[in-house]
Write a protein that holds these residues in place. Structure first.
Motif: not given
Length: 537
Positions: A373-394
């Motif tokens: 889970i990523v909580v937040g709507g700023g650029n840092s949260a968005g970048q975190a989601a993109m980065y984590l998507s490489r390792a996480a299932c979803h």
């Protein structure tokens, strides 16, 4: 994407010019080592520049004492890596492979020569930085972290090392390597540990203790007063450190965790000028740290400023979390902001074992193949989601509002919406955290309906609280705790606070633009005002 340094395996070797070698000869003395003689042991200070005239030097394994790498350093090459700039410690032992002759120059004299001869400095720093990159990528070091997956203290050391580009080895409990370390260090059973060298066990490990072993905890005389103290190692603080050193000011930067600040948690920045393929926040700011070190700025970490006092003569004294004081003629506050903590039961219990405020390689390790889970709507949260998507299932992004259009850059939002590994849940928030020793499940309020998600990691990147509690008695703050500057306190400079000699830049300043580029600009420009204040005093 750009890295923090060149790839040593691909770099064309550029030897020092004969005039550079002559300059080194003029400053140093020849030293001789018989074959098999140790040149440096793990933990020895990197306080001499060593240039090889004859023979060869090899890196050896801490345990076996055999050659660690297939290649060795020979004539016209030099020893060391980027820690030389700060007087750090060797993390692997060095031995003369054959009878060897070196030129030895004190670190102080060599740094002065590098300042005078930029062409020589460029070659040395490029090689030193590339060697650090190799150490980090290949885990070439004697710093071993055993059991970080299950131990909070070891994990915090791992986070500190990873975010500061310090090479370390992660070792799983129960593995053959862990058993070998346990025998060498006389550890009992399946015991998490931080080990430096062959058998130096760090008792009750903390980032501060490891920093001391690595030579990062620089010593300051109690009577020393520097020109400027910079509090905070994000883009604004490091930019100020670069320009302070370049202008000849004696400067010290204090950072409580990692150089890079909140920007250091951004896995990919694509809108910073000069990096068309993108660069991570930590890599970008690390480059700035090397520049500042080259100009003589000193870095002190992990240390937190806890109190600021202004004496009758105008000198500032900052008390650190270890009780020590650093005094300066001027202070630049670049302490930035931190993500707000959500009002959730057991939040503190799971921080570091499932709840995180950064998404780097270190954190991604703990959520491979799982839903996160990523909580937040700023650029840092968005970048975190993109980065984590490489390792996480979803990756599930939780947004309290109905849209991200106003809080996130359009290019990033478009990528998130197009990524099948990422789902954005609007009108959603965490209601509860569940688990044993680590986070196992998250209860989510999704548009009014409860949803239970098996999840080992939740990344909280919501809201921004300024780090200014230590300033409240010295300068004016707004109702949210941000530092008031410029016309808000009757000053012409937009970086001047209500206290003469105290300046604020970056995210901590009320009204600042929360972008890396603007923070770098503010940190660069403020030094001209610092210089005027110091000269005026």
């Amino acid at each position: 994407m750009e890295s923090f340094a060149g790839d040593l395996r691909e770099m064309a070797r550029t030897p020092l010019h004969q005039s550079h070698v002559q300059a080194i000869r003029d400053l140093g003395t020849e030293v001789r080592f018989d074959a098999g003689t140790m040149i440096a042991e793990v933990g020895d200070p990197m306080d001499r520049f060593l240039y090889i005239l004859e023979g060869s030097v090899e890196i050896i394994d801490t345990y076996t004492r055999e050659a660690y790498l297939p290649s060795s350093l020979g004539p016209d090459q030099f020893i060391g890596e980027i820690s030389f700039l700060s007087g750090g410690a060797y993390t692997l032992p060095l031995r003369a492979k054959e009878d060897t002759v070196l030129i030895s120059v004190s670190r102080k004299d060599m740094l002065a020569a590098m300042s005078r001869i930029p062409e020589m400095s460029d070659i040395i720093i490029s090689v030193f930085a590339a060697r650090r990159r190799r150490q980090v990528e290949e885990h070439d070091t004697s710093l071993k972290l055993v059991g970080a997956d299950i131990d909070r203290d070891v994990r915090r050391v791992a986070e500190f090392a990873a975010r500061n580009k310090i090479a370390f080895q992660m070792i799983d409990l129960g593995s053959e390597d862990a058993e070998e370390i346990a025998q060498s260090c006389k550890l009992s059973g399946r015991q998490p540990a931080v080990v430096f060298g062959k058998n130096k066990v760090v008792d009750q490990p903390t980032p501060a203790k490891v920093a001391k072993l690595l030579g990062l905890a620089q010593h300051f005389e109690c009577h020393e007063t520097v020109d400027v103290l910079i509090v905070g190692g994000g883009p604004a603080g490091v930019a100020a450190a670069v320009y302070a050193g370049a202008e000849g000011l004696s400067a010290v930067l204090v950072e409580d965790l990692a150089i890079g600040g909140q920007a250091g948690t951004s896995s990919r920045i694509e809108n910073y000028m000069g990096f068309p393929t993108g660069i991570s926040g930590s890599d970008l700011v690390w480059r700035g740290e090397v520049q500042a070190l080259k100009f003589g700025t000193r870095f002190l970490r992990p240390r937190r400023a806890e109190k600021l006092e202004r004496r009758a003569d105008g000198t500032f004294c900052v008390t650190l979390d270890n009780g020590k004081e650093i005094c300066a003629k001027a202070v630049v506050v670049a302490s930035g902001v931190q993500y707000r903590r959500l009002p959730l039961n057991r939040l503190e219990e799971f921080e570091g074992t499932g709840v995180y405020y950064a998404a780097t390689d270190m954190e991604a390790r703990y959520c491979r193949g799982a839903d996160v889970i990523v909580v937040g709507g700023g650029n840092s949260a968005g970048q975190a989601a993109m980065y984590l998507s490489r390792a996480a299932c979803h990756v599930h992004m939780l947004i309290r509002g109905e849209s991200l259009a106003e809080s996130m850059s359009d290019y990033l939002l478009s990528r998130l919406e197009a990524d099948p590994s990422v789902t954005i849940h609007y009108k959603s928030q965490i209601k509860a955290l569940e688990g044993g020793a680590a986070l196992e499940k998250v209860v989510i309020d999704r548009n009014g309906a409860a949803w239970n998600l098996d999840c080992p990691a939740a990344f909280i990147m919501v809201g921004a609280a300024p780090n200014t509690d230590w300033l409240s008695k010295t300068c004016d703050l707004d109702e949210r705790g941000f530092v008031l500057t410029g016309d808000k306190v009757g000053e012409q400079s937009q970086y001047t606070t209500s206290c003469p000699g105290l300046f604020a830049v970056g995210d901590v300043r009320a009204g600042s633009v929360k972008r890396v580029a603007s923070a770098v600009g503010e940190g660069s420009v403020v030094i001209s005002h610092v210089w005027q204040h110091v000269q005026g005093n």
